[in-house]
Design a protein around this motif. Structure first.
Motif, PDB file in Angstrom:
ATOM      1  N   ASP A 217      22.132  30.335 -11.354  1.00  0.00           N
ATOM      2  CA  ASP A 217      23.280  30.717 -10.524  1.00  0.00           C
ATOM      3  C   ASP A 217      23.107  30.234  -9.088  1.00  0.00           C
ATOM      4  OD1 ASP A 217      25.758  32.183 -10.049  1.00  0.00           O
ATOM      5  OD2 ASP A 217      24.517  33.617  -8.951  1.00  0.00           O
TER       6      ASP A 217
ATOM      7  N   ASP B 171      23.463  26.383  -8.931  1.00  0.00           N
ATOM      8  CA  ASP B 171      24.849  25.927  -9.026  1.00  0.00           C
ATOM      9  C   ASP B 171      25.523  25.929  -7.656  1.00  0.00           C
ATOM     10  OD1 ASP B 171      24.701  25.403 -11.723  1.00  0.00           O
ATOM     11  OD2 ASP B 171      25.720  27.242 -12.349  1.00  0.00           O
ATOM     12  N   THR B 172      25.142  26.877  -6.787  1.00  0.00           N
ATOM     13  CA  THR B 172      25.697  26.870  -5.428  1.00  0.00           C
ATOM     14  C   THR B 172      25.167  25.686  -4.625  1.00  0.00           C
ATOM     15  OG1 THR B 172      23.985  28.269  -4.376  1.00  0.00           O
ATOM     16  CG2 THR B 172      25.808  29.401  -5.479  1.00  0.00           C
ATOM     17  N   ASP B 173      23.929  25.269  -4.895  1.00  0.00           N
ATOM     18  CA  ASP B 173      23.385  24.077  -4.230  1.00  0.00           C
ATOM     19  C   ASP B 173      24.169  22.829  -4.646  1.00  0.00           C
ATOM     20  OD1 ASP B 173      21.364  25.764  -3.253  1.00  0.00           O
ATOM     21  OD2 ASP B 173      20.004  25.251  -4.888  1.00  0.00           O
TER      22      ASP B 173
ATOM     23  N   PRO C  43      21.520  30.792  -0.825  1.00  0.00           N
ATOM     24  CA  PRO C  43      22.447  30.004  -1.644  1.00  0.00           C
ATOM     25  C   PRO C  43      23.037  28.822  -0.872  1.00  0.00           C
ATOM     26  CG  PRO C  43      22.969  32.353  -1.709  1.00  0.00           C
ATOM     27  CD  PRO C  43      21.985  32.169  -0.611  1.00  0.00           C
ATOM     28  N   ALA C  44      23.565  27.860  -1.644  1.00  0.00           N
ATOM     29  CA  ALA C  44      24.322  26.735  -1.107  1.00  0.00           C
ATOM     30  C   ALA C  44      23.519  25.931  -0.086  1.00  0.00           C
ATOM     31  CB  ALA C  44      25.645  27.207  -0.506  1.00  0.00           C
TER      32      ALA C  44
ATOM     33  N   ARG D  98      22.255  31.235   4.062  1.00  0.00           N
ATOM     34  CA  ARG D  98      23.301  30.683   3.193  1.00  0.00           C
ATOM     35  C   ARG D  98      23.980  29.482   3.847  1.00  0.00           C
ATOM     36  NH1 ARG D  98      26.870  32.707  -0.755  1.00  0.00           N
ATOM     37  NH2 ARG D  98      25.731  34.689  -0.746  1.00  0.00           N
ATOM     38  N   ASN D  99      24.336  28.497   3.015  1.00  0.00           N
ATOM     39  CA  ASN D  99      25.162  27.372   3.447  1.00  0.00           C
ATOM     40  C   ASN D  99      24.529  26.594   4.591  1.00  0.00           C
ATOM     41  OD1 ASN D  99      27.502  25.762   3.192  1.00  0.00           O
ATOM     42  ND2 ASN D  99      28.461  26.822   4.914  1.00  0.00           N
TER      43      ASN D  99
END
Length: 316
Positions: free
Chosen positions: A136, A139-141, A209-210, A229-230
């Motif tokens: 999971d 997948d954000t990466d 994430p991301a 994040r991001n």
């Protein structure tokens, strides 16, 4: 004496070189060197078996295939057979991983075989339970890479081709094992990923994430770095330590937070070096080639001083 003559005096004549060595003598010298090394490392206790690096690399490859079977599973795998492949691989991988973790745990000076076996099995089960979370997060990466790179034509291309995405996935796998106490196995996986991708991420680093590492060659992320994040990093970025703390006897103090904290939505451009336990605030942009050892407020833009060229040469 000229240079050629001087070099000839430093090199032995071919007739002076030794003949075939006594290989039995070489083997005995190497045996004694191993014995002394083992006595220093294991303090008189029986020499334990070591984890197998080749097997750990193979396990890493199989975990990647399990998470993305159509991309990294057997050649020509039909989509409808992916579920069956994953179901078959899971127990096999757990058992192989548990054995390697057990060998690592048995290296501890106070290790007891039964306890090491039980702890390794528990760690392997914990890792298997973490696989959906790893997929999971990764997948954000992939989505971040697709959104952030205009050259990307598809998500499949990113999974197959982007080294920063490959490094992020292998880091997330290694990081899960690092947190379960299999620190050597995690480090072997991380260094294999480093060798393959050119991106050096310590398995202890925390990455949200991301995360998108664009291009990626030469990126270094230290053990205690925290990335939100991001966040987007470009090639040659270093998130490193400014100094190493020592105790009263001069030995390095291990485990102390010594790497940067990068908050959400930060962009760090190529060649930037950020050192020490400093915080780069949310939404900040760090320009290429910047050297930072002080914190940066949220929303800031930090760039190098621009060179100003005089329109005429200076007088005098």
């Amino acid at each position: 004496m000229n240079d050629i003559s001087r070099r000839r005096t430093l090199l032995p004549d071919a007739t002076e070189l030794p003949g075939d060595p006594d290989l039995a003598e070489v083997a005995e010298k190497l045996r004694l060197m191993r014995l002394l090394s083992q006595q220093r490392r294991y303090a008189g206790r029986p020499v334990p078996r070591l984890p197998a690096k080749a097997e750990i690399v193979a396990i890493l490859s199989d975990v990647v295939a399990l998470l993305y079977p159509r991309h990294y599973g057997p050649s020509g795998l039909k989509p409808e057979r992916s579920d069956g492949l994953v179901a078959k691989m899971l127990p096999q991988l757990r058992d192989r991983l548990a054995r390697q973790i057990e060998l690592e745990f048995l290296l501890a000076e106070t290790a007891q075989p039964d306890a090491a076996h039980s702890a390794a099995r528990q760690a392997a089960n914990g890792f298997m339970a973490a696989l959906p979370r790893i997929r999971d997060l990764h997948d954000t990466d992939i989505a971040a890479a697709y959104a952030g790179d205009p050259s990307a034509k598809s998500l499949d291309e990113i999974v197959f081709c982007f080294p920063g995405v490959a490094a992020a996935l292998r880091h997330r796998i290694a990081h899960a094992l690092f947190g379960l106490g299999a620190t050597m196995i995690a480090r072997i996986m991380a260094e294999y990923s480093h060798a393959v991708t050119g991106i050096d991420i310590h398995p202890g680093a925390q990455i949200g994430p991301a995360c998108f590492i664009d291009h990626g060659t030469g990126v270094v992320i230290g053990e205690t770095a925290v990335i939100g994040r991001n966040v987007r990093l470009y090639q040659q970025v270093t998130l490193g330590a400014k100094r190493f703390e020592t105790d009263s006897g001069g030995a390095l103090v291990k485990g102390q937070p010594r790497h940067p904290v990068i908050e959400d939505d930060v962009v760090i451009y190529a060649g930037a070096t950020i050192l020490g336990r400093i915080t780069i605030g949310k939404g900040a942009v760090i320009g290429g080639g910047v050297w930072l050892t002080a914190p940066v407020a949220p929303g800031s833009i930090v760039t190098q001083a621009r060179l100003k060229l005089a329109s005429q040469p200076p007088r005098g």
